[in-house]
Design a protein around this motif. Structure first.
Motif, PDB file in Angstrom:
ATOM      1  N   ILE A 124       0.873  -1.079  -0.052  1.00  0.00           N
ATOM      2  CA  ILE A 124       0.013   0.007  -0.003  1.00  0.00           C
ATOM      3  C   ILE A 124       1.032   1.285  -0.151  1.00  0.00           C
ATOM      4  CG2 ILE A 124      -1.672   1.382   1.270  1.00  0.00           C
ATOM      5  CD1 ILE A 124      -2.964  -1.327   2.084  1.00  0.00           C
ATOM      6  N   THR A 128       0.410   3.882  -3.085  1.00  0.00           N
ATOM      7  CA  THR A 128       0.184   5.366  -2.716  1.00  0.00           C
ATOM      8  C   THR A 128       1.593   6.310  -2.616  1.00  0.00           C
ATOM      9  OG1 THR A 128       0.167   4.870  -0.463  1.00  0.00           O
ATOM     10  CG2 THR A 128      -1.770   4.548  -1.059  1.00  0.00           C
ATOM     11  N   GLU A 129       2.337   5.918  -3.104  1.00  0.00           N
ATOM     12  CA  GLU A 129       3.649   7.059  -3.644  1.00  0.00           C
ATOM     13  C   GLU A 129       4.307   7.326  -2.388  1.00  0.00           C
ATOM     14  OE1 GLU A 129       1.488   9.944  -6.052  1.00  0.00           O
ATOM     15  OE2 GLU A 129       2.898   9.172  -7.706  1.00  0.00           O
ATOM     16  N   GLN A 130       4.232   6.532  -1.119  1.00  0.00           N
ATOM     17  CA  GLN A 130       4.817   6.868   0.135  1.00  0.00           C
ATOM     18  C   GLN A 130       6.246   6.419   0.210  1.00  0.00           C
ATOM     19  OE1 GLN A 130       2.522   5.658   3.870  1.00  0.00           O
ATOM     20  NE2 GLN A 130       0.555   5.398   2.694  1.00  0.00           N
ATOM     21  N   ASP A 132       8.003   6.436  -2.737  1.00  0.00           N
ATOM     22  CA  ASP A 132       8.719   7.503  -3.710  1.00  0.00           C
ATOM     23  C   ASP A 132       8.745   8.614  -3.014  1.00  0.00           C
ATOM     24  OD1 ASP A 132       8.542   5.615  -5.715  1.00  0.00           O
ATOM     25  OD2 ASP A 132       6.792   6.463  -6.794  1.00  0.00           O
ATOM     26  N   ALA A 133       8.006   8.816  -2.002  1.00  0.00           N
ATOM     27  CA  ALA A 133       7.883  10.298  -1.197  1.00  0.00           C
ATOM     28  C   ALA A 133       9.288  10.268  -0.438  1.00  0.00           C
ATOM     29  CB  ALA A 133       6.677  10.431  -0.473  1.00  0.00           C
ATOM     30  N   LEU A 134       9.481   9.069   0.121  1.00  0.00           N
ATOM     31  CA  LEU A 134      10.693   8.920   1.099  1.00  0.00           C
ATOM     32  C   LEU A 134      11.877   9.191   0.345  1.00  0.00           C
ATOM     33  CD1 LEU A 134       9.959   5.650   3.405  1.00  0.00           C
ATOM     34  CD2 LEU A 134      10.294   8.065   4.107  1.00  0.00           C
ATOM     35  N   GLU A 135      12.125   8.549  -0.630  1.00  0.00           N
ATOM     36  CA  GLU A 135      13.070   8.569  -1.544  1.00  0.00           C
ATOM     37  C   GLU A 135      13.498   9.915  -2.216  1.00  0.00           C
ATOM     38  OE1 GLU A 135      14.218   5.432  -4.579  1.00  0.00           O
ATOM     39  OE2 GLU A 135      12.576   4.451  -3.892  1.00  0.00           O
TER      40      GLU A 135
END
Lengths: 265, 257
Positions: A124, A128-130, A132-135
């Motif tokens: 999930i 939900t791109e979480q 990607d957001a961390l990277e």
């Protein structure tokens, strides 16, 4: 030409699985490297994961351990009685649990309870791109999300196996000694005499390996949900990848069980 | 466009299976300016941002950020480059198991040595800037779409990045919330002075914020021009896009004309 299409399809599937195996191996390498890289962990990150993977699995492990020990006591008694060796029930129950059933059944239970949750959670997060957001925030997801789960699983699994073994032996004792009338002294003396350090060592090695295997397969499957062959998007994609993670982990536990046994025996 | 671009995409191509999405993207982003990439949905606009962020690797071509090809540098260097970025994702990409405060505080806690007191001060300041006071202990699921986007923007801006990427910042918002989002963008950019890259299909509103507008059509950037030049471009594809999205103005001109 239909025959060419068959070969094309076989080749396509083979390449996909080779690719997936390579991807998962690189994933494991990155996570293991990240475990030893600074910044080091806040203790809460790891204890939280130990609680999720280990503590919350205790009930199911006690329940499974109890009934496994009870059925071993029952089956063992009836088999050993044919050879008038009921006194060996203690060693039969203990050896079966410590060497094989404890690590394998605990790992299967943890896969079903915690492994599926890890896979779904990471899947999930990916969808939900979480991740990607961390990277993009220059935070390594291997270090931030995955490493604490790996450490927690490797710590929790041997402890859960120990609980499983103790509960199983106690349940075997209750059935064999208290219910079926096996002599208490022979039950314990046969156990002391026949259970050696190598048996405990084998159980311990297996529990470490299964702890790593379960968290590796389940988290890698979730992490690469978007690269799944049949499409890994949305709720359906996550559910499909979670099922496949549980099936693959369970099968690999049995396969690795054979190989570890054949090496250590 | 006299200064050197800080981001350059040179002939970037990307294919997914049989689908040829990017057929040779050339785009330059200039420091302190707002570049808006417009185009119809499903053209691969967000994919351009993902290439710049290093989340997707091109099949061929170069993505140069601060003079370095981000697909040829080490992970550590990529991490350093990314420390200049702030990203507002299309669905905000908030961590759903964390509160608003923890979401915004995450980059500070993981990337800086700030103590909890300093973290609180900076996070409160950013939440105030986004007019989100009093929402710190709510979870993303308890927020409206507009609030989630503002939390996402607060998180993107918390380390004062040099470049901020906005992936469809107004998608899913009603007219009032879209206008509010644009006001927040204008307010924060004026105050913090970051370079902005916006991917949007909200034309013509988005043009008011842009220094440069690039049209993505059929897998390539047709042209990247200041908004006034974009609206009067002779490029037939841009002209058609402008007529479709701002149609009546040109129709009346044709009638008048």
């Amino acid at each position: 030409m239909p025959i060419l299409r068959i070969f094309e399809r076989i080749g396509d599937i083979t390449l996909y699985y080779i690719n997936q195996a390579g991807r998962m191996s690189i994933f494991l390498f990155h996570v293991i490297v990240s475990i030893f890289k600074p910044p080091y962990y806040k203790i809460f990150d790891i204890t939280k994961q130990i609680y999720i993977i280990g503590t919350l699995s205790i009930f199911v492990i006690i329940f499974t351990g109890a009934f496994t020990g009870m059925v071993l006591g029952l089956q063992g008694y009836n088999t050993l009685r044919k050879f008038s060796s009921e006194g060996l029930l203690g060693s039969a129950v203990a050896l079966s649990l410590i060497r094989e059933l404890g690590p394998v059944l605990t790992a299967l239970m943890v896969t079903g309870r915690a492994g599926s949750a890890i896979c779904a959670e990471i899947g999930i997060m990916r969808n939900t791109e979480q991740i990607d957001a961390l990277e993009c925030m220059a935070i390594d997801p291997h270090k931030y999300i995955l490493a604490p789960k790996f450490i927690a699983s490797i710590i929790s699994m041997p402890l859960l196996v120990a609980i499983f073994d103790v509960i199983g032996i106690m349940s075997g004792y209750l059935i064999g000694v208290k219910l079926l009338g096996v002599n208490e002294g022979s039950f314990f003396s046969s156990m002391y005499k026949n259970v050696e350090f190598i048996d405990v060592y084998m159980g311990l090695i297996k529990s470490f390996c299964f702890g790593l295997l379960v968290v590796w397969i389940c988290s890698a499957k979730g992490y690469y949900v978007h690269m799944e062959r049949k499409g890994g998007f949305g709720a359906e994609g996550v559910s499909r990848v979670t099922t496949s993670a549980v099936v693959l982990s369970s099968v690999l536990i049995l396969v690795f069980d054979y190989f570890i046994t054949s090496i250590l025996i | 466009m006299n200064s050197e671009p800080i981001i350059q995409l040179i002939d970037v191509k990307k294919r997914f299976g049989s689908q040829n999405v990017l057929k040779g993207i050339n785009l330059s982003i200039y420091e302190g300016k707002t570049t808006v990439v417009v185009g119809a949905s499903g053209q691969g606009k967000s994919l351009i941002i993902k290439h710049i962020l290093g989340l997707v690797k091109p099949d061929s071509g170069k993505v140069i950020v601060y003079g370095k090809d981000i697909n040829k540098i080490r992970k550590k260097e990529l991490k350093e480059i990314r420390s200049n970025f702030g990203v507002l994702f299309q669905n905000a990409a908030l961590f759903d198991s964390m509160t608003v405060f923890d979401n915004v505080a995450l980059p500070l806690r993981e990337r800086t040595k700030a103590n909890e007191e300093e973290v609180k001060k900076i996070v409160d300041e950013k939440l105030d800037l986004m007019e989100l006071e009093g929402s710190d202990d709510k979870y993303p699921a308890q927020l409206s779409g507009g609030m989630r986007k503002r939390v996402g923007l607060a998180r993107a801006l918390v380390l004062n990045p040099k470049i901020v990427f906005f992936d469809e910042p107004t998608t899913g918002l009603d007219v009032a919330l879209s206008n509010e989002m644009y006001r927040v963008f204008y307010r924060t950019q004026t105050r913090l002075g970051y370079t902005a890259v916006i991917v949007s299909h909200d034309v013509p509103k988005i043009l008011k914020l842009a220094d440069y507008v690039a049209l993505m059509h059929n897998g390539v950037i047709q042209d990247c021009l200041p908004p006034e030049d974009f609206q009067t471009s002779d490029n037939p594809v841009i002209r058609e896009f402008v007529q479709k999205t701002m149609g009546y103005i040109y129709e009346s001109e044709e009638v008048e004309g």
